[in-house]
Scaffold this motif. Structure first.
Motif, mmCIF file in Angstrom:
data_model
loop_
_atom_site.group_PDB
_atom_site.id
_atom_site.type_symbol
_atom_site.label_atom_id
_atom_site.label_comp_id
_atom_site.label_asym_id
_atom_site.label_seq_id
_atom_site.Cartn_x
_atom_site.Cartn_y
_atom_site.Cartn_z
ATOM 1 N N PHE A 169 0.826 -1.203 0.000
ATOM 2 C CA PHE A 169 0.000 0.000 0.000
ATOM 3 C C PHE A 169 0.864 1.259 0.000
ATOM 4 O O PHE A 169 0.535 2.258 -0.636
ATOM 5 C CB PHE A 169 -0.956 0.011 1.185
ATOM 6 C CG PHE A 169 -1.977 -1.080 1.129
ATOM 7 C CD1 PHE A 169 -2.936 -1.098 0.136
ATOM 8 C CD2 PHE A 169 -1.965 -2.098 2.065
ATOM 9 C CE1 PHE A 169 -3.880 -2.106 0.071
ATOM 10 C CE2 PHE A 169 -2.900 -3.112 2.013
ATOM 11 C CZ PHE A 169 -3.864 -3.115 1.012
ATOM 12 N N ARG A 170 1.958 1.211 0.721
ATOM 13 C CA ARG A 170 2.876 2.350 0.756
ATOM 14 C C ARG A 170 3.462 2.584 -0.634
ATOM 15 O O ARG A 170 3.583 3.725 -1.085
ATOM 16 C CB ARG A 170 3.995 2.108 1.766
ATOM 17 C CG ARG A 170 4.876 3.325 1.962
ATOM 18 C CD ARG A 170 5.949 3.138 3.027
ATOM 19 N NE ARG A 170 5.365 2.696 4.281
ATOM 20 C CZ ARG A 170 5.899 1.769 5.046
ATOM 21 N NH1 ARG A 170 7.005 1.163 4.694
ATOM 22 N NH2 ARG A 170 5.315 1.421 6.174
ATOM 23 N N ALA A 171 3.800 1.515 -1.324
ATOM 24 C CA ALA A 171 4.354 1.636 -2.668
ATOM 25 C C ALA A 171 3.326 2.229 -3.633
ATOM 26 O O ALA A 171 3.652 3.093 -4.448
ATOM 27 C CB ALA A 171 4.826 0.270 -3.170
ATOM 28 N N ILE A 172 2.076 1.775 -3.526
ATOM 29 C CA ILE A 172 1.025 2.329 -4.374
ATOM 30 C C ILE A 172 0.822 3.804 -4.056
ATOM 31 O O ILE A 172 0.706 4.640 -4.959
ATOM 32 C CB ILE A 172 -0.286 1.527 -4.198
ATOM 33 C CG1 ILE A 172 -0.113 0.128 -4.777
ATOM 34 C CG2 ILE A 172 -1.462 2.253 -4.841
ATOM 35 C CD1 ILE A 172 -1.235 -0.826 -4.436
ATOM 36 N N TRP A 173 0.764 4.145 -2.769
ATOM 37 C CA TRP A 173 0.574 5.534 -2.351
ATOM 38 C C TRP A 173 1.710 6.415 -2.874
ATOM 39 O O TRP A 173 1.465 7.491 -3.420
ATOM 40 C CB TRP A 173 0.489 5.593 -0.826
ATOM 41 C CG TRP A 173 0.272 6.968 -0.303
ATOM 42 C CD1 TRP A 173 1.185 7.761 0.316
ATOM 43 C CD2 TRP A 173 -0.930 7.730 -0.373
ATOM 44 N NE1 TRP A 173 0.619 8.957 0.644
ATOM 45 C CE2 TRP A 173 -0.675 8.965 0.231
ATOM 46 C CE3 TRP A 173 -2.193 7.473 -0.889
ATOM 47 C CZ2 TRP A 173 -1.644 9.953 0.331
ATOM 48 C CZ3 TRP A 173 -3.158 8.463 -0.787
ATOM 49 C CH2 TRP A 173 -2.877 9.684 -0.180
ATOM 50 N N ASN A 174 2.937 5.966 -2.720
ATOM 51 C CA ASN A 174 4.081 6.740 -3.211
ATOM 52 C C ASN A 174 4.037 6.880 -4.727
ATOM 53 O O ASN A 174 4.404 7.932 -5.265
ATOM 54 C CB ASN A 174 5.396 6.098 -2.766
ATOM 55 C CG ASN A 174 5.629 6.257 -1.281
ATOM 56 O OD1 ASN A 174 5.068 7.138 -0.639
ATOM 57 N ND2 ASN A 174 6.444 5.382 -0.724
ATOM 58 N N LEU A 225 1.281 7.017 -6.551
ATOM 59 C CA LEU A 225 0.252 8.020 -6.847
ATOM 60 C C LEU A 225 0.766 9.440 -6.597
ATOM 61 O O LEU A 225 0.467 10.364 -7.360
ATOM 62 C CB LEU A 225 -0.999 7.750 -6.000
ATOM 63 C CG LEU A 225 -1.796 6.507 -6.375
ATOM 64 C CD1 LEU A 225 -2.900 6.246 -5.343
ATOM 65 C CD2 LEU A 225 -2.383 6.649 -7.772
ATOM 66 N N ILE A 226 1.539 9.602 -5.552
ATOM 67 C CA ILE A 226 2.117 10.915 -5.262
ATOM 68 C C ILE A 226 3.086 11.322 -6.365
ATOM 69 O O ILE A 226 3.079 12.463 -6.834
ATOM 70 C CB ILE A 226 2.809 10.916 -3.882
ATOM 71 C CG1 ILE A 226 1.752 10.817 -2.786
ATOM 72 C CG2 ILE A 226 3.675 12.154 -3.704
ATOM 73 C CD1 ILE A 226 2.308 10.633 -1.406
ATOM 74 N N MET A 227 3.896 10.372 -6.829
ATOM 75 C CA MET A 227 4.844 10.675 -7.911
ATOM 76 C C MET A 227 4.102 11.056 -9.191
ATOM 77 O O MET A 227 4.518 11.984 -9.899
ATOM 78 C CB MET A 227 5.766 9.481 -8.153
ATOM 79 C CG MET A 227 6.799 9.301 -7.068
ATOM 80 S SD MET A 227 7.813 7.805 -7.214
ATOM 81 C CE MET A 227 8.259 7.782 -8.916
ATOM 82 N N MET A 244 0.932 20.698 -11.903
ATOM 83 C CA MET A 244 1.577 20.854 -10.608
ATOM 84 C C MET A 244 2.903 21.589 -10.751
ATOM 85 O O MET A 244 3.262 22.397 -9.901
ATOM 86 C CB MET A 244 1.791 19.491 -9.951
ATOM 87 C CG MET A 244 0.514 18.802 -9.523
ATOM 88 S SD MET A 244 -0.480 19.761 -8.373
ATOM 89 C CE MET A 244 0.582 19.791 -6.954
ATOM 90 N N LYS A 245 3.610 21.323 -11.840
ATOM 91 C CA LYS A 245 4.864 22.033 -12.072
ATOM 92 C C LYS A 245 4.606 23.517 -12.318
ATOM 93 O O LYS A 245 5.372 24.372 -11.870
ATOM 94 C CB LYS A 245 5.608 21.403 -13.241
ATOM 95 C CG LYS A 245 6.134 20.027 -12.901
ATOM 96 C CD LYS A 245 6.867 19.388 -14.041
ATOM 97 C CE LYS A 245 7.334 18.000 -13.624
ATOM 98 N NZ LYS A 245 8.090 17.331 -14.653
#
Length: 69
Positions: free
Chosen positions: A17-22, A24-26, A34-35
């Protein structure tokens, strides 16, 4: 006097889940909008005024074609 606590509740996301969350953030941070927000947030208030913007209107300006904010 202010007090801070570094106590954690002990809850952390499992690794998948942490990998998926990270991921999505990336994806969100790689978005050109966003840039553009980051670029405008790094300009001075005077430069924003020259463009006819205020700092509070930056996100609204960037997403004006996608959302009615």
């Amino acid at each position: 006097m202010a007090f801070t606590s570094t106590h954690s509740t002990g809850f952390t996301f499992p690794n998948p889940f942490r990998a998926i969350w990270n991921g999505l953030i990336m994806l969100a941070e790689a978005n050109p909008r966003m840039k553009e927000i980051e670029k405008l947030n790094n300009t001075t208030d005077e430069e924003l005024a020259e463009r006819g913007l205020e700092r509070a209107d930056v996100v609204r300006h960037i997403f004006r074609d996608r959302f009615y904010i």
